[in-house]
Design an enzyme around this catalytic site. Structure first.
Site, short mmCIF file in Angstrom:
data_model
loop_
_atom_site.label_atom_id
_atom_site.label_comp_id
_atom_site.label_asym_id
_atom_site.label_seq_id
_atom_site.Cartn_x
_atom_site.Cartn_y
_atom_site.Cartn_z
N GLY A 193 76.10 -25.33 52.70
CA GLY A 193 77.42 -25.99 53.27
C GLY A 193 76.89 -27.21 54.08
O GLY A 193 75.99 -27.53 54.64
N CYS A 194 77.99 -28.34 54.13
CA CYS A 194 78.08 -29.19 55.14
C CYS A 194 79.37 -29.42 55.64
O CYS A 194 80.38 -28.69 55.39
CB CYS A 194 77.56 -30.54 54.21
SG CYS A 194 78.78 -31.17 53.03
N GLN A 195 79.50 -30.66 56.20
CA GLN A 195 80.82 -30.63 56.95
C GLN A 195 81.93 -31.04 56.09
O GLN A 195 83.13 -30.66 56.37
CB GLN A 195 80.80 -31.96 58.21
CG GLN A 195 81.71 -31.93 59.19
CD GLN A 195 81.60 -30.60 60.06
OE1 GLN A 195 80.51 -30.25 60.41
NE2 GLN A 195 82.62 -30.12 60.45
N PHE A 241 82.64 -27.50 55.74
CA PHE A 241 83.03 -26.64 57.02
C PHE A 241 84.23 -27.34 57.71
O PHE A 241 84.76 -26.60 58.74
CB PHE A 241 81.84 -26.85 58.18
CG PHE A 241 80.55 -26.29 57.55
CD1 PHE A 241 80.74 -25.03 56.81
CD2 PHE A 241 79.52 -26.72 57.87
CE1 PHE A 241 79.37 -24.33 56.41
CE2 PHE A 241 78.18 -26.13 57.52
CZ PHE A 241 78.36 -25.13 56.73
#
Length: 285
Positions: A169-171, A198
């Site tokens: 996951g990343c932003q 996210f």
């Protein structure tokens, strides 16, 4: 296409609980459907292509490869809620955000290995890129120029075993999908990706150390100062940050005006040896 993703799901023995049923619902694609990158991720790709002339074709090729990972079932796609459920079942959440985002709001139990790092070089080329990033939106949204982490795979392999089930996951969802490609090539067979990053999560979807909404990690710049971001307005329940946000906005305009006024007087003094403002007050002959 749907068969390929179903086969991928069946290979993952960890997807047998009620939480797994939720993931199946999120991951199974109906016959004839075309799984693809979310619109938010597509916009991020397009912005990078526009801001860096000559990279458009390479980004399109990368986007096609990333989409292929999903179509072929090599990478499962999840919501933030699904990711939180699978973490409780033993899946590893690999957070590939840069330190500037991960430290702002960090996730409990996640392994943090940045795919990109903030560029802190002071050589002319780096400074020019940093200024360009600031001018192309960094002043409003925050963030800056990033450089690839050359130790990314080595750092992941030292902390995450190859037989682990990994959620990446990343932003925003773009960097994490790129990381999935590297991890797949490095021999990680069971990978999942937080669709849209996210920024699609809501408070409570994933456990954070600061116990705040995970979206706060992705805001910055003047929009954060004014309280004009989506997550800030949702929590304050006021448009444009309410009275406080409006006052901050006019405060920023005043400061910028004063800076411009000071620069103009300084420039005049450099040329004529006189300061117009002081002359108008009768304090300079």
């Amino acid at each position: 296409m749907a068969v390929a993703i179903q086969q991928s799901l069946s290979r993952n023995a960890g997807l047998r609980s009620p939480a797994a049923a939720t993931q199946r619902k999120a991951c199974v694609v109906r016959a004839g459907a075309k799984p693809s990158l979310p619109q938010q991720t597509r916009r991020a790709v397009a912005v990078r292509a526009e801001n860096k002339p000559g990279t458009s074709n390479r980004l399109k090729e990368a986007e096609a490869r990333w989409e292929a990972q999903i179509k072929e079932g090599k990478v499962l796609y999840l919501s933030g809620t699904d990711a939180g459920s699978l973490m409780q079942e033993g899946w590893v959440l690999l957070d590939v955000r840069p330190p500037s985002e991960a430290s702002k709001v960090s996730i409990q139990g996640a392994v943090e290995v940045p795919l990109f790092l903030n560029d802190e070089s002071v050589d002319p080329a780096s400074l020019l890129k940093r200024l360009s990033a600031f001018g192309l939106g960094g002043w409003w949204l925050g963030g800056g120029h990033m450089i690839p982490n050359p130790q990314f795979l080595a750092q992941v392999q030292s902390q995450v075993p190859k037989d682990a089930k990994v959620i990446v996951g990343c932003q925003k969802g773009l960097r994490s999908l790129a990381a999935c490609e590297q991890l797949s090539r490095a021999g990680y067979p069971t990978l999942a990706w937080v669709n849209g990053g996210f920024d699609t999560c809501r408070k409570g979807d994933l456990p954070t150390k600061q116990e705040v909404d995970l979206r706060y990690a992705g805001i910055g710049g003047l929009s954060e100062v004014l309280g004009w971001t989506e997550v800030q307005q949702e929590e304050s329940k006021e448009k444009l940050g309410g009275i406080s946000g409006v006052l901050k906005f006019f405060g920023v305009i005043l400061v910028l005006d004063l800076l411009l006024f000071g620069y103009e007087n300084y420039a005049t003094w450099q040329v004529t040896g006189k300061v117009p403002f002081l002359q108008n007050l009768g304090l300079w002959n």
